[in-house]
Structure formats: C-alpha cells, structure tokens
Design an enzyme around this catalytic site. Sequence first.
Site, PDB file in Angstrom:
ATOM      1  CB  SER A 171      -0.915   0.013   1.233  1.00 30.98           C
ATOM      2  OG  SER A 171      -0.160  -0.013   2.436  1.00 30.98           O
ATOM      3  CG  HIS A 222     -42.581  18.760 -14.151  1.00 31.57           C
ATOM      4  ND1 HIS A 222     -42.535  17.450 -13.739  1.00 31.57           N
ATOM      5  CD2 HIS A 222     -43.506  19.371 -13.369  1.00 31.57           C
ATOM      6  CE1 HIS A 222     -43.411  17.265 -12.753  1.00 31.57           C
ATOM      7  NE2 HIS A 222     -44.002  18.418 -12.504  1.00 31.57           N
ATOM      8  CB  SER A 229     -15.098  23.090 -30.603  1.00 26.65           C
ATOM      9  OG  SER A 229     -15.059  22.152 -31.654  1.00 26.65           O
ATOM     10  CE  LYS A 250     -20.307  24.147 -28.996  1.00 20.65           C
ATOM     11  NZ  LYS A 250     -20.003  22.723 -29.069  1.00 20.65           N
ATOM     12  CG  ASN A 304     -17.739  23.477 -25.731  1.00 17.21           C
ATOM     13  OD1 ASN A 304     -18.763  23.852 -26.282  1.00 17.21           O
ATOM     14  ND2 ASN A 304     -16.745  22.884 -26.387  1.00 17.21           N
ATOM     15  CD  GLU A 339     -20.114  20.070 -20.866  1.00 21.28           C
ATOM     16  OE1 GLU A 339     -20.949  20.594 -21.614  1.00 21.28           O
ATOM     17  OE2 GLU A 339     -19.024  19.625 -21.282  1.00 21.28           O
ATOM     18  CE1 TYR A 386      -6.837  -3.388   9.034  1.00 21.58           C
ATOM     19  CE2 TYR A 386      -5.708  -5.476   8.666  1.00 21.58           C
ATOM     20  CZ  TYR A 386      -5.951  -4.162   8.302  1.00 21.58           C
ATOM     21  OH  TYR A 386      -5.313  -3.627   7.212  1.00 21.58           O
ATOM     22  CD  GLN A 446      -3.276  -2.802   1.246  1.00 21.93           C
ATOM     23  OE1 GLN A 446      -2.627  -3.354   2.121  1.00 21.93           O
ATOM     24  NE2 GLN A 446      -3.052  -3.014  -0.046  1.00 21.93           N
ATOM     25  CE  LYS A 451      -4.457   2.438   4.745  1.00 20.00           C
ATOM     26  NZ  LYS A 451      -5.402   1.294   4.763  1.00 20.00           N
TER      27      LYS A 451
END
Length: 479
Positions: A22, A155, A276, A282, A284, A289, A316, A321, A324
């Site tokens: 780890s 709606h 774009s 464009k 964006n 997003e 345990y 592990q 994390k």
Amino acid sequence: MKLWGGRFAKDTSRLVEEFTASIPFDQRLYRYDIAGSIAHCRMLAKQQILSSEEAETICAGLHEILGEIEGGRLQFCLDLEDIHLTIEARLQEKIGDLAGKLHTARSRNDQIALDLCLYLREAIADSVERLIGLQKAILDLAKKHCDVILPGYTHLQRAQPVLLPHHLLAYFEMFQRDIARLQDCYQRTDVLPLGSGALAGVPYPIDRESLAQELHFASISRNSIDAVSDRDFVIEYLAAASLSMMHLSRLAEDLILWSSSEFGFIELDDAYCTGSSIMPQKKNPDVAELVRAKTSRLYGHLVAMLVVLKALPLSYNRDLQEDKEALFDTVDTLLSCLAIFSPLLQTMKIRATRMRTAAEADFSLATDIADYLVRQGLPFRQAHEVVGKMVSWCLANGRTFADMTIEDYRRFSPLFAEDVYQITVETAVAARDCPGGTAPRRVGEAIEADEERLNQNAAWLQKVKQDIILPLIFRPHQT
C-alpha cells in the site's frame, strides 16, 4: 527480512509484494504516522515502559525522518509494504535495535486507524472551509443581484417568477446541510483508536487519555475490537462528500443550461470554459460538465466501501486496505471541485434582462391570475379551470395574457376587472411573502440569516483547526 518475518521460512513472492503493498498510496499519511508515533513514544516514557533517554532518541530519529520525507530524500519501496514499516525500517537504520521498542503496546491495526482519523479530521476541516467559500460566493451573487427576476421551473418548464437570489440561496441551504453532515462526521472521527492493539487491547500500563490529549482527540474508543475494524467514519465522509458533489452537480447543471443559447441567462467567464477543435464559435462549459461527471466517481467509492465492509467478520481484515484509495480520491476530487466552483460563480455574468423576459413569457403569471379570482370569491379549483381555459384560448389564437383585453378576460369570468392588469412579475414575486418565500423582504431576511450562519460555520472551523494542528511533531521531546 520483513519486520514481521520471524514466523516465515520463505521470502515473500515478488508478485505478492506488488499485490499487497500500500506504500504507493498510503505514503501520504507520513505526517500523521510520525505524529502518532511520537505521541505514542512519549506516552511509553511517561508510563516508564521506555526510559526517557530511549524516548528522546526515538523521537529525534522520527523528526529526522520527517525532514527526509518532506525534503524528498527518503525513497519509498514495495519491499516495506506500507508507510508504517517504511518509517520503522528507516528508524532502525538510524538508531539500531532501539527502533523496535517503538512498536511496544501497539499494532499496525490501531496505528492505521489512528492515521486515518488524523488525516480525515484535516480533510473534513478542508472540505468545510471550501464549502464556506462556495457559500460566500453564492451570498455575494445574491446580494449583488437582489432584484433580478427569472422564471422558476418545475419539470424543466417555466412555472412561476422568482427572485434570482431566492434561487441561488436554495444552493446555500444544500451546502449548509453538507457542512452540518461533515461537522457531525467530525465528532465520530475525533475518537482515538490508538491503544487498542491488534484487536484485544495491550498488556501494558498505557495512558490512552494522555494520548488523546496529546493528539487533541475529544475521546478514546470504548471497544478495542470495534476500534481496529471500524471504518464508519470513512463511509460517513464518503456519503457526505457524495451529497456535496450531488449538490454541486445540480448547480453545474443549472449553469450548463443557463449558459446555452436556448436560455442565455448567464455567460461563464472565458477562463472557466474551453473551445472546440473543429468549431471555432464554441464556448463550452467544460468545468461544470466535469464536476457533473466526477460526481459519479465519488458515488462509486461510497458503494465500493459499503460493499467491502458489508461481510467482514470482526475484527481487522486486509480488505480494509481498500479504504485509502477511495478516501484519498474522494477528498482530492471534492476539494478540487469546490475550489474551482467559487471563482466560476464569482466571474460569471448575469443577463438580467434575458431572465426577466423569460419570466414574463409562457403564462408564468397563471397562478397569480387564479389567485386573483380566489380573492374575488371563486373557489381555487374553479379559478384554476378558468385560467386553464384562458391559456388554451391564448395558445390557439397566438395571444398572451398581456395581449388580452378586459372583454377577453370577462369572456372567461365576470369577476375580472381592470385591476387584473396590475398583476406583474414584480407583484407575483412580492405576493409570496411567507417565511421561506421569494418575496424581496423574505429574501432579504434569508440573506441576513445566511450571513450569520456563515459566521457560525467559520467559528466552528477556527476552533477545529486548533485541534487538528500537530505541533508535537515540530517540538523537541520533554521529559
């Protein structure tokens, strides 16, 4: 030779070392591991389990290791599995066999539980701090555009006019609940597990209360088996973070829609948009997003941890592990999304005229006209039917309420009078003067109340930051 290898006759397979290690991700816990080790060492000396001289040598070595890690001079390798063994092995190189005494009266099981608690306390504080920053950005927008009217939606259809600050403060409420959940999670994270040993406690006269005081924990765990196997506090954070991201995603969706040509309610700053590769025109809303998309990743981490824990026998198990990477990525993702959203809100332009025009269109005053008839004595259900027929007539004839003459109104009900033309988006907003409503007076009260809550959040954060500081790793040991 592994530090735990006395019972084994063969070296560990390299495949197993790579599979079980780890250290590639838990190395980020080094500060908390060293802090816990120093506190543990001082407690052992206080209880005369170690001599004062031994404790001073061990603590000095740990201080040096801290400097090596922060200076980039300590190499992490798979052979040493995790951050605990890495630090202990380096300590052994520095001070010899005395390093082995540091692990007296503790296990890696309670050690990692401690590290996670120390780490997560800071992560919770950082999360709350950035949520507070986002709340402040929302409040600033609400105060700056206090009289802007836009259509409220149900709606995704235009419904009734509302004040823009009323819409924005809905998100303040969401983020306030997120802060409250994190504050609640902090209470259960602020419990010291160290001293639980592998699972049964330890056969030494340790002082867990002094450990809790040294590390600024509010209390100690009450059951050693539970302490080493508990990851509820991790799941609580993952759940709280998932809800925060869900709220961010909803806000992101509003901004994505509002910035489109179809809505045109806002313009996002160039610094928080992309273009774009093929369409030069464009602009964006990629930041919003991506926040919307990253939300799903956090949901995955939450579900993964729930599934990991659902069938684990006490106490345990190595399955833990897996906590994390899920936790670290959740913290990093939430903090980065919160960090970028505040300036995104602060820099966007509000197109108030476009919002108002939209609020006046599509019969958004229909409910207010029905309420007008109610005030004239007509039952609401009948008033609703009358206005519904008016809307149908307008649509069939290419008309709006504003185009209707008083004779047109009276074709549907004799209760209409000239004062029906006094119904506007302003009067519609002002009429919602109930607690929690969109009337300017109520929104002003909400802004004042939210500023006070913001101050309360900041006061909580300031207090917690005093508790999560780890000064013990920077000061010399005192007998």
